[in-house]
Design an enzyme around this catalytic site. Sequence first.
Site: not given
Length: 170
Positions: A22, A26-28, A31
């Site tokens: 990706d 780290i993103h919504g 997470a």
Amino acid sequence: MVRPAKKGLPMAEPNVLLVRIDNRLIHGQVATQWNAVLGAGLIIVANDEVAANAMRQNLMKMAAPRGIRTRFLSVANAADAILDSSERKGIFVVVETPADALALVQAGAPVTRVNVGNMHMTGNKRQVTPSVAVDERDVAAFRALRDAGVELEIRRVPTASAEDVEKLFA
């Protein structure tokens, strides 16, 4: 493969739950959705640029799930950390590119499954799904991963159906 511990005692095999490609790292979505399904105790971002960029790390720490350890490592250091880990709850690894996932495999990390989640359209890439674009380097890395016995899946979110991975090679 069981690796000996530093004091000669056997060490448990690292528990890599999933490696996700990706380019947002780290993103919504990672997470909340992916880690909720995986239940990892550790998220490793394996990316050479992020490992050296405190500002990007701090931004991703804000998006990381509370109570879950997060480490930002170069790809080479991530492979070593995975091999030395005894994380019982499991490890969720996020990489930016297929080449990063392949480097983990080539370094001996026990990677059995790679989720292709998001690869933006840039330069001379071709769009193969609404969220995945590849170029020839990406295709070569995917072929090498497949040849190494790694299961590939294209899936944007865990609740979606997996898409045909042959789209990566067409």
